[in-house]
Design a protein around this motif. Structure first.
Motif, mmCIF file in Angstrom:
data_model
loop_
_atom_site.group_PDB
_atom_site.id
_atom_site.type_symbol
_atom_site.label_atom_id
_atom_site.label_comp_id
_atom_site.label_asym_id
_atom_site.label_seq_id
_atom_site.Cartn_x
_atom_site.Cartn_y
_atom_site.Cartn_z
ATOM 1 N N ALA A 16 45.051 33.392 57.182
ATOM 2 C CA ALA A 16 43.610 33.614 57.107
ATOM 3 C C ALA A 16 43.209 34.230 55.768
ATOM 4 N N ARG A 17 43.974 35.210 55.299
ATOM 5 C CA ARG A 17 43.669 35.852 54.019
ATOM 6 C C ARG A 17 43.743 34.846 52.879
ATOM 7 N N GLN A 18 44.809 34.043 52.866
ATOM 8 C CA GLN A 18 44.973 33.076 51.777
ATOM 9 C C GLN A 18 43.882 32.010 51.806
ATOM 10 N N LEU A 19 43.548 31.527 53.003
ATOM 11 C CA LEU A 19 42.492 30.523 53.124
ATOM 12 C C LEU A 19 41.156 31.091 52.643
ATOM 13 N N THR A 20 40.857 32.314 53.039
ATOM 14 C CA THR A 20 39.603 32.933 52.624
ATOM 15 C C THR A 20 39.569 33.136 51.114
ATOM 16 N N CYS A 21 40.661 33.614 50.560
ATOM 17 C CA CYS A 21 40.726 33.807 49.108
ATOM 18 C C CYS A 21 40.558 32.473 48.382
ATOM 19 N N ASP A 22 41.265 31.443 48.827
ATOM 20 C CA ASP A 22 41.156 30.116 48.202
ATOM 21 C C ASP A 22 39.714 29.601 48.244
ATOM 22 N N ASN A 23 39.071 29.772 49.394
ATOM 23 C CA ASN A 23 37.712 29.252 49.569
ATOM 24 C C ASN A 23 36.653 30.100 48.867
ATOM 25 N N MET A 24 36.817 31.411 48.872
ATOM 26 C CA MET A 24 35.755 32.306 48.430
ATOM 27 C C MET A 24 35.898 32.839 47.009
ATOM 28 N N LEU A 25 37.112 32.771 46.440
ATOM 29 C CA LEU A 25 37.310 33.348 45.109
ATOM 30 C C LEU A 25 36.332 32.800 44.067
#
Length: 144
Positions: A16-25
């Motif tokens: 979840a953290r990696q997906l959020t970072c990938d999407n939101m960065l």
């Protein structure tokens, strides 16, 4: 294509953290905000988190919180490879079912003002009720 969700487990936090970072960065960078893994992790443990799946494969997640005024979508993240296939629409529908089941007065979320997901939220009957420098606050009332 049918989707399902399952309660997130402790081991899902890295996904979840990696997906959020990938999407939101890109949004964080564009709006001069600082991404912090620790902040994500702290929020994760106090929220209700659901992994969105199809055929047993994780393709995103939704993170929820509540108070007396509303059910809040704190995160709705779909992997880029699975976007535009109905998962976001399906997930918001599931969350709306929870709003009604729990008899909450409203569904609320916050979105970057330049995020194309705003169109999805508007299709799902959320409306802009406030804004600040880079975010829109959106809401759908039960009695509307």
């Amino acid at each position: 294509m049918s989707f399902e969700w399952r309660a997130a487990e402790v081991s899902d936090i890295e996904y979840a953290r990696q997906l959020t970072c990938d999407n939101m960065l890109p949004y964080y960078l564009r709006h001069d905000l600082l991404w912090q893994d620790e902040a994500f992790d702290l929020a994760w443990v106090i929220r209700q988190n659901w992994i969105i799946q199809r055929d047993g494969q994780a393709l995103g997640f939704v993170s929820l919180s509540r108070d007396a005024r509303a059910l809040y979508i704190r995160e709705l993240q779909i992997d880029k490879a699975f976007r535009r296939q109905g998962a976001g629409t399906w997930a918001i529908g599931q969350v709306w079912d929870l709003v009604e089941l729990e008899r909450r007065p409203a569904l609320r979320l916050t979105v970057f003002n330049d995020n194309p997901a705003r169109a999805l939220y508007e299709r799902m009957k959320l409306r802009v009720v406030g804004e600040d420098e880079c975010f829109l606050r959106m809401q759908r009332d039960v009695d509307a």
